[in-house]
Every structure is written in C-alpha cells, then in structure tokens.
Enzyme design. Structure first.
Site, PDB file in Angstrom:
ATOM      1  N   GLY A 271     -25.358 -23.621 -46.568  1.00  0.00           N
ATOM      2  CA  GLY A 271     -25.995 -22.617 -47.525  1.00  0.00           C
ATOM      3  C   GLY A 271     -25.178 -21.937 -48.590  1.00  0.00           C
ATOM      4  O   GLY A 271     -25.719 -22.177 -49.677  1.00  0.00           O
ATOM      5  N   ASP A 317     -10.167 -26.988 -38.405  1.00  0.00           N
ATOM      6  CA  ASP A 317     -10.196 -25.593 -37.508  1.00  0.00           C
ATOM      7  C   ASP A 317      -9.550 -24.639 -38.109  1.00  0.00           C
ATOM      8  O   ASP A 317      -8.512 -24.553 -38.420  1.00  0.00           O
ATOM      9  CB  ASP A 317      -9.508 -26.290 -36.105  1.00  0.00           C
ATOM     10  CG  ASP A 317      -9.522 -24.930 -35.125  1.00  0.00           C
ATOM     11  OD1 ASP A 317     -10.145 -24.023 -35.539  1.00  0.00           O
ATOM     12  OD2 ASP A 317      -9.335 -25.223 -33.938  1.00  0.00           O
ATOM     13  N   CYS A 388     -22.087 -11.849 -40.490  1.00  0.00           N
ATOM     14  CA  CYS A 388     -23.362 -11.498 -40.198  1.00  0.00           C
ATOM     15  C   CYS A 388     -23.640 -10.297 -38.949  1.00  0.00           C
ATOM     16  O   CYS A 388     -24.269 -10.702 -38.184  1.00  0.00           O
ATOM     17  CB  CYS A 388     -24.412 -12.395 -40.215  1.00  0.00           C
ATOM     18  SG  CYS A 388     -23.855 -13.699 -38.980  1.00  0.00           S
TER      19      CYS A 388
END
Length: 445
Positions: A271, A317, A388
């Site tokens: 996104g 990674d 978040c």
C-alpha cells in the site's frame, strides 16, 4: 439457530485459543453460503466479544457461583457471547439469546452446563438496568484505582492504560479507549496515476456511495457505505487502494521526487509502496522488499492491479545488512514490524496476543533494522521510520537511540512534531507514529 451462534462460537474459540485472526476467520465465513443477515450477526457477536473480553469476564467473575478458573473455556465463551448480546445488542430478544446459549451449552458442555448458563444469564438479564446504570458495579473502583477501572470497563491491557494515563492524563486516555472500541472509517487512497480524487468521487457518488475527502491526506476518500466496493469496476481497474489515512500520510510525508531511487524495506502488502510510486508519477525506481515469498507475490498482485511500472519486488531480510544497498537510495521507508497496538479498532485480538515483553523484543529488532536502513541512504537522503503503534519503546526510544549513535543524521519535524503521533480518538485514523530522518551531506555535525 441455524448454527449461526455455533459458527460465532467456533470463530471466537479459534481467535482466543488457537491464534487465529478475527478478520481472516470472518472472510472465510463470508465466502460460504451464509446470508447477509446471519453474517452480520456473527460479525457483531464475534467482534463484540473479542473487543470486550475483559469486561465480560469481570461480569462473569462477579456473578458466577462457579469459580472463574473452573469454567470450561467453551462454556466461558458461550457465556461471553450471551452476556455481550444481552448488554450490547438491542435488536436480539433476551429470551432468544438465553435459549440459544442454553442450546450451545447442551451441545458442548457436560451435565449441568446448560442449567448453569441458563441461571447466570437469566440473573444478569433481571439486573440489566441496574448493572448498566452502575457501570457493572465498577464506579467505586474509579476513584480507588482509575487504571484498573479503565482497563476493565473498556477492555484494554492494563499496561496500555497505564502508559497513556502517565503521559496523557485521564480524559485523553478514556477518549482513546472509547475510540479503540469503535468501528473505523472505511478509507481508500485514490490512484492518481489513473484518475483524480474529484473524478473518482463523482463516479462513486453516481453509483450511490456516500463519500467525503479525508481531512489530512490529499489522496484519501472516506466511504460511509462501502458494501460491494471490492466488486466495483473502479476497484478492478485499479482506481483506488483501501488504506487508512494514517498509512497514506506516511508516503506523503516522505514525498519522494520524480526519478528518485527509493527503498521500501518492509513493503508488503504494498500500500505505501504504491502510494510512493503515485507521488513519483511512476517514474524512477522503487525497490520493494519483504522477507516472505508469499508477501512478495501479494505486492506483485497489488501493483499489477494498480498499473504501476516502477516497483521492483525483492526478497530481503531487513534485519540483515545488505551491502548491495549501501549508499544507493535517495529516499527510504522503514515501516517497521511492530506490536500493532494502533490497530485495536481493526484487529481487536491484538489486545490479547501482545504482551509488554513482546514490545521490548520488537524494539530490539526495530533498532537493528533502522541501523541497517541508515546505511542505504545517500548523503542528503531522507527516510521515514513509522509504526502502527504508539508505544515509546517502539518509537521514541528507537529513534532517539539511533540519533545518539549516528551524528550524521538529523530529525526533521513533521507538522511541528519530532515524532508525529496520530490517534483514533483525535485524528480518526489508526494509531500511528511517524519520524523523518535526514542524512547530512557534510557528514557528522
């Protein structure tokens, strides 16, 4: 019953005791032959029980004749479902709630389970008005132990409540806890490579969708009635991507110039990466990384639908330094793996499957990732570190520790803040923390 409450019971059991994610469980159910009405009831019950688990269990502890620890987990879940429906769902008759709960107890309980469930639920129903008025008998606790009251009444981990009481005070904390238990807005980000926000809104409005522009992002639209939006031609054509406004803003604050080289270190599902591409007019190059092959496939799927050409999905990674990336990028986004405590509205099970020890462990990983990321920027390059979540351990501690050890980087303010915090209660977004760092062109200050 049509097995509707049985389906809800199985989903809650999977979430609480088998590590399942509520959203994924509900998506599986939605693809079955279940009716819209029955599906909505399952959603209401399952999400309500998961969101309000602490309060529901407190009510059981206070009114059960059987000690809480001795209640079998299946009977406990049946009680949680019944109590939630009695106190929080207005359209379901109490006699139906109790009868269906007793039926479930007969199926899954042992001898005496049905009578126990019946007696407890009927007793609570008789006391319903009294309990609601007294906030389930918790009012005295408000003055004695405010943190414990808020933790129980709004069903949040106590360490989370303590964190905000200490830093923000009672009013802010209570507003945040309330907001965390509310339904989030449904927000999309317009793909301006294909259509303008104004034109997309006009199309959606003509199709009966009620929409409004997001207040902070210049690319977002909030849709009040999103049902069927994923089946729309506009979605299939790649005109938009479903994304919370806070997540959209992350890319806007990085704001890469056209023809830049950009690295998105933790990209999946893509996104923010696709948003960066949109800002760049699909020019330049974006290396979109993830450690998982399946997530790389998801990135490819999303950018194909959106018609984006400048993204290179790459397995990498972020915890391991990659010398091929050294001093290569003009801009970098590190949207770090985190505890996700800013997503309680969308993923209420996070309340119960994250501990303070998890936060401390994640902080160590984030510090390692940020240290690696800093080596990939060119002198003069800029990067965003975002999560978040709202914890200091995963944001302020990570960023300020990095700055103490890396004098060639400076912290650029965003909207006047060194580390911008977005809150569901204040900003109507997911809980997000965003910091912008710049590598100096002349080395150490």
């Amino acid at each position: 019953m049509k097995n509707i409450r049985k389906k809800a019971l199985f989903i809650i059991d999977n979430v609480f005791y088998k590590g399942a994610f509520l959203k994924e469980e509900l998506e599986i159910l939605k693809k079955s032959d279940i009716s819209k009405r029955d599906y909505n009831l399952v959603v209401n019950i399952t999400k309500g029980v998961v969101q309000n688990r602490t309060l529901l269990d407190y009510i059981i502890k206070e009114h059960s004749k059987v000690k809480f620890k001795k209640i079998h987990k299946i009977i406990l879940t049946i009680l949680e479902m019944g109590i939630y429906q009695i106190f929080f769902l207005d359209r379901v008759p109490e006699y139906s709630i109790i009868n269906e709960s007793v039926k479930l107890a007969n199926i899954f309980g042992n001898r005496g389970s049905a009578g126990y469930v019946n007696g407890l639920l009927r007793n609570l129903y008789r006391k319903k008005d009294e309990l609601l008025e007294s906030k389930f008998g918790l009012m005295d606790l408000y003055e004695e132990d405010k943190s414990l009251f808020l933790s129980i009444y709004y069903s949040h981990p106590k360490y989370y409540v303590d964190m905000f009481l200490k830093d923000k005070g009672t009013e802010f904390t209570e507003d945040l806890l309330k907001a965390n238990n509310m339904e989030p807005p449904f927000t999309i980000r317009v793909n301006t490579l294909l259509i303008s926000r104004e034109d997309l809104r006009q199309i959606l409005d003509e199709k009966g969708y009620k929409s409004q522009d997001t207040t902070m992002s210049k690319f977002g639209i909030v849709i009040e009635n999103p049902e069927g939006i994923f089946e729309s031609e506009e979605f299939k054509k790649g005109y938009f991507y479903v994304q919370d406004e806070a997540s959209i803003l992350v890319s806007e604050f990085l704001n890469p110039e056209e023809n830049s080289k950009v690295l998105d270190l933790c990209s999946a599902p893509g996104g923010k990466t696709s948003s960066l591409s949109m800002i760049m007019g699909s020019s330049g190059e974006i290396v979109a990384c993830d450690i998982s092959k399946s997530k790389i496939s998801l990135i490819k799927e999303n950018i194909a639908r959106l018609g984006i050409k400048n993204i290179i999905p790459t397995i990498n990674d972020a915890e391991i330094y990659n010398d091929d990336f050294k001093d290569r990028f003009d801009y970098l986004l590190l949207d770090a793996p985190c505890s996700g405590l800013g997503l309680y509205r969308k993923k209420p099970e996070i309340k119960w499957n994250r501990s303070y020890e998890d936060i401390q462990a994640l902080s160590k990983i984030q510090k390692k990732m940020l240290k690696n990321a800093s080596k990939y920027l060119k002198p003069g390059g800029e990067m965003i570190y975002s999560t978040c979540t709202l914890t200091k351990e995963e944001n302020e501690d990570v960023v300020y520790n990095f700055l103490r050890e890396n004098n060639e980087f400076s912290l650029e303010k965003i909207n006047g803040e060194e580390i911008l915090k977005l809150y569901p209660s204040k900003d109507s977004t997911d809980g997000f923390s965003i910091a912008k760092l710049k590598r100096r062109t002349n080395g150490i200050k």
